[in-house]
Write a protein that holds these residues in place. Structure first.
Motif, mmCIF file in Angstrom:
data_model
loop_
_atom_site.group_PDB
_atom_site.id
_atom_site.type_symbol
_atom_site.label_atom_id
_atom_site.label_comp_id
_atom_site.label_asym_id
_atom_site.label_seq_id
_atom_site.Cartn_x
_atom_site.Cartn_y
_atom_site.Cartn_z
ATOM 1 N N LEU A 1 5.729 -5.169 12.905
ATOM 2 C CA LEU A 1 6.748 -6.240 13.384
ATOM 3 C C LEU A 1 8.224 -5.531 13.770
ATOM 4 C CD1 LEU A 1 6.387 -9.260 10.937
ATOM 5 C CD2 LEU A 1 5.650 -9.369 13.261
ATOM 6 N N PRO B 1 11.334 -8.942 -2.076
ATOM 7 C CA PRO B 1 11.810 -8.311 -1.037
ATOM 8 C C PRO B 1 11.099 -8.167 0.305
ATOM 9 C CG PRO B 1 10.986 -6.939 -3.104
ATOM 10 C CD PRO B 1 11.152 -8.266 -3.287
ATOM 11 N N MET B 2 9.801 -8.386 0.317
ATOM 12 C CA MET B 2 8.892 -8.417 1.155
ATOM 13 C C MET B 2 9.176 -9.603 2.033
ATOM 14 S SD MET B 2 5.290 -6.700 0.151
ATOM 15 C CE MET B 2 4.764 -7.256 -1.411
ATOM 16 N N ILE C 1 15.239 -3.549 6.770
ATOM 17 C CA ILE C 1 14.047 -3.788 5.898
ATOM 18 C C ILE C 1 14.744 -2.665 4.625
ATOM 19 C CG2 ILE C 1 11.807 -2.863 5.249
ATOM 20 C CD1 ILE C 1 11.243 -3.900 8.489
ATOM 21 N N ILE D 1 13.009 -9.852 9.912
ATOM 22 C CA ILE D 1 12.596 -9.355 11.015
ATOM 23 C C ILE D 1 12.189 -10.346 12.118
ATOM 24 C CG2 ILE D 1 10.127 -8.586 11.831
ATOM 25 C CD1 ILE D 1 11.857 -6.193 10.999
ATOM 26 N N LEU E 1 4.788 -5.312 7.958
ATOM 27 C CA LEU E 1 6.585 -5.272 8.352
ATOM 28 C C LEU E 1 6.925 -4.321 9.530
ATOM 29 C CD1 LEU E 1 7.994 -5.955 4.871
ATOM 30 C CD2 LEU E 1 8.217 -7.365 6.659
ATOM 31 N N PHE F 1 13.233 -11.904 16.675
ATOM 32 C CA PHE F 1 12.815 -12.210 17.642
ATOM 33 C C PHE F 1 13.190 -13.476 18.309
ATOM 34 C CE2 PHE F 1 9.444 -9.714 15.216
ATOM 35 C CZ PHE F 1 8.846 -9.159 16.479
ATOM 36 N N ALA G 1 12.453 -9.576 3.650
ATOM 37 C CA ALA G 1 12.361 -8.545 4.811
ATOM 38 C C ALA G 1 11.362 -9.133 6.061
ATOM 39 C CB ALA G 1 11.559 -7.198 4.634
ATOM 40 N N ILE H 1 -1.395 -12.199 -7.475
ATOM 41 C CA ILE H 1 -1.752 -10.738 -7.865
ATOM 42 C C ILE H 1 -2.610 -11.138 -8.929
ATOM 43 C CG2 ILE H 1 -1.069 -8.390 -8.831
ATOM 44 C CD1 ILE H 1 1.429 -8.562 -7.133
ATOM 45 N N LYS H 2 -3.785 -10.384 -8.851
ATOM 46 C CA LYS H 2 -4.683 -10.671 -10.033
ATOM 47 C C LYS H 2 -4.466 -9.686 -11.064
ATOM 48 C CE LYS H 2 -8.601 -11.222 -6.586
ATOM 49 N NZ LYS H 2 -9.084 -10.177 -5.834
ATOM 50 N N ASP I 1 -4.750 -3.834 -7.023
ATOM 51 C CA ASP I 1 -4.413 -4.790 -6.003
ATOM 52 C C ASP I 1 -3.099 -5.046 -5.578
ATOM 53 O OD1 ASP I 1 -7.113 -5.623 -5.956
ATOM 54 O OD2 ASP I 1 -6.913 -7.121 -7.747
ATOM 55 N N VAL I 2 -2.217 -4.809 -6.597
ATOM 56 C CA VAL I 2 -0.670 -4.762 -6.220
ATOM 57 C C VAL I 2 -0.392 -3.684 -5.231
ATOM 58 C CG1 VAL I 2 1.605 -4.716 -7.074
ATOM 59 C CG2 VAL I 2 -0.121 -5.521 -8.813
ATOM 60 N N ASN J 1 -2.051 -4.687 -1.748
ATOM 61 C CA ASN J 1 -1.212 -5.844 -1.230
ATOM 62 C C ASN J 1 -0.026 -5.341 -0.593
ATOM 63 O OD1 ASN J 1 -3.115 -7.506 -1.688
ATOM 64 N ND2 ASN J 1 -1.950 -8.543 -3.517
ATOM 65 N N PHE J 2 0.841 -4.451 -1.445
ATOM 66 C CA PHE J 2 2.160 -3.778 -0.960
ATOM 67 C C PHE J 2 2.115 -3.012 0.289
ATOM 68 C CE2 PHE J 2 5.781 -1.060 -1.572
ATOM 69 C CZ PHE J 2 6.665 -1.930 -1.952
ATOM 70 N N PHE K 1 17.058 -5.455 -3.705
ATOM 71 C CA PHE K 1 16.175 -6.162 -4.534
ATOM 72 C C PHE K 1 15.814 -5.262 -5.664
ATOM 73 C CE2 PHE K 1 15.748 -9.501 -1.522
ATOM 74 C CZ PHE K 1 15.734 -10.356 -2.316
ATOM 75 N N PHE L 1 15.106 -3.810 0.554
ATOM 76 C CA PHE L 1 14.345 -3.424 -0.572
ATOM 77 C C PHE L 1 15.250 -2.756 -1.500
ATOM 78 C CE2 PHE L 1 10.505 -4.257 2.104
ATOM 79 C CZ PHE L 1 9.768 -4.353 1.057
ATOM 80 N N MET M 1 -4.984 -6.014 -12.283
ATOM 81 C CA MET M 1 -5.188 -4.832 -11.986
ATOM 82 C C MET M 1 -4.094 -4.190 -11.125
ATOM 83 S SD MET M 1 -9.395 -4.163 -11.186
ATOM 84 C CE MET M 1 -9.636 -6.119 -10.526
ATOM 85 N N THR N 1 -0.565 -3.029 2.637
ATOM 86 C CA THR N 1 -0.804 -3.907 3.600
ATOM 87 C C THR N 1 0.559 -4.687 4.339
ATOM 88 O OG1 THR N 1 -2.896 -4.308 2.521
ATOM 89 C CG2 THR N 1 -2.593 -5.509 4.522
ATOM 90 N N ILE N 2 1.179 -5.286 3.372
ATOM 91 C CA ILE N 2 2.492 -6.064 3.816
ATOM 92 C C ILE N 2 3.307 -5.131 4.479
ATOM 93 C CG2 ILE N 2 4.512 -7.514 3.166
ATOM 94 C CD1 ILE N 2 2.547 -8.790 1.194
ATOM 95 N N PHE O 1 -2.895 -13.956 -0.615
ATOM 96 C CA PHE O 1 -2.181 -12.810 -0.672
ATOM 97 C C PHE O 1 -1.148 -12.496 -1.821
ATOM 98 C CE2 PHE O 1 -0.598 -8.733 1.600
ATOM 99 C CZ PHE O 1 -2.205 -8.394 2.041
#
Lengths: 106, 217
Positions: free
Chosen positions: A19, B44-45, A88, B52, A16, B56, B48, B215-216, A4-5, A8-9, A95, A92, A1, A11-12, B212
């Protein structure tokens, strides 16, 4: 689906960015890392700078973001956060480019 | 662990550039074969994240500072080849943009971190699997701890060999301290602090991120 992608994206990305904002914690220690001294620090330690070291230390001159400090920003914490965000973004972008190149060839 | 320029002789730099280009090339070929839709969402995540994490710095024994790399974690999540590519990208950007690690020393830094850490992590993990260690967390802890320390040892040996191999009129030409100094200086903080921190974080973050990363479809 697809949803979901996306979730997830998002949230991450939030993780980031959080952080990135916390990176100035990494500046709390001002001790240099072993083997990552500047020429001035080496001169203080040894009384001289090795000849070859002096010669090759300067082959690359781009220093706008030298050591994660931004040249035109005087606050080192803000410079550090900005460097984190720039890093960051560039990652991105790299990639994105890689994806483009690799899918085009198929 | 990012060696700056001037610390290594051109001979050392050239040797490690050759080795790194070969290994990263192989990794890229393998990576290309396994690329799918989600690779370019996740990698890429992951990249990254390692970038990061390396910002630290924390104080370690002996009055210096150090950082973890996050590379064992992405190795467990995405496999060694994707991990080599993701961390090589980070090291290139760190060198070109932020002068963290030299340009001549880039091949060496890629070898120590982006290549050695993923390969040692996976190698130790498979050894532990073969020897029937069923507890995944213990395996992750041990292989992360070892790979982090191998990277530190590589750095220490490369630096420490410089004044032994390259001198002029009794004075060092490049890095100035030999193995007697570099090995304890690199290894004590990594064995006591950084290896442990890296291992604990990898164990803690692996399970939640593993789900996480799926991916479904």
């Amino acid at each position: 689906m697809k949803k979901d992608v996306g979730n997830n994206f998002k949230t991450i990305l939030i993780i980031l960015f959080s952080l990135a904002i916390l990176t100035p914690l990494g500046l709390l220690t001002q001790n240099p890392a072993f083997g990552e001294w500047t020429e001035e620090e080496i001169k203080k330690m040894l009384g001289f700078v090795p000849e070859g070291l002096k010669k090759y230390a300067v082959v690359y001159k781009f220093d706008l973001f030298d050591g994660y400090s931004v040249k035109f920003i005087h606050n080192q914490y803000i410079g550090y956060i900005l460097s984190a965000l720039i890093g960051i973004a560039v990652i991105f972008a790299v990639f994105f480019l890689l994806k483009h190149l690799m899918t085009e060839r198929e | 662990m990012h060696i700056p320029d001037g610390y290594l002789s051109p001979q050392t730099c050239a040797t490690f550039y050759a080795a790194s280009v070969a290994v990263v090339g192989i990794a890229f070929a393998k990576f290309k074969k396994s690329v799918d839709e989600k690779t370019f969402v996740h990698l890429p995540m992951a990249s990254a994240f390692t970038f990061i994490v390396m910002m630290f710095n924390f104080p370690v024994v002996g009055g210096s500072s150090a950082h973890i790399t996050g590379i064992p974690l992405i190795t467990y999540l995405f496999g060694p080849f994707a991990s080599i590519i993701a961390s090589t990208v980070v090291l290139i950007i760190q060198a070109l943009l932020f002068r963290d690690g030299g340009i001549l020393a880039l091949g060496t830094n890629v070898f120590n971190m982006a290549i050695a850490i993923p390969l040692v992590t996976i190698f130790v993990d498979s050894l532990l699997k073969i020897s029937n260690l069923k507890n995944e967390k213990v395996r992750i802890f041990i292989s992360t701890y070892i790979s982090t320390n191998v990277a530190a040892l590589l750095t220490a040996v490369e630096l420490g060999l410089q004044p032994i191999l390259f001198t002029k009129a009794g004075k060092p030409l490049y890095f100035m301290y030999d193995l007697k100094t570099t090995i304890p200086a690199m290894m004590v903080p990594h064995l006591l602090v950084i290896g442990v921190v890296e291992a604990v974080l990898t164990v803690l973050l692996y399970s939640p991120l593993k789900n996480f990363a799926k991916i479904k479809k």
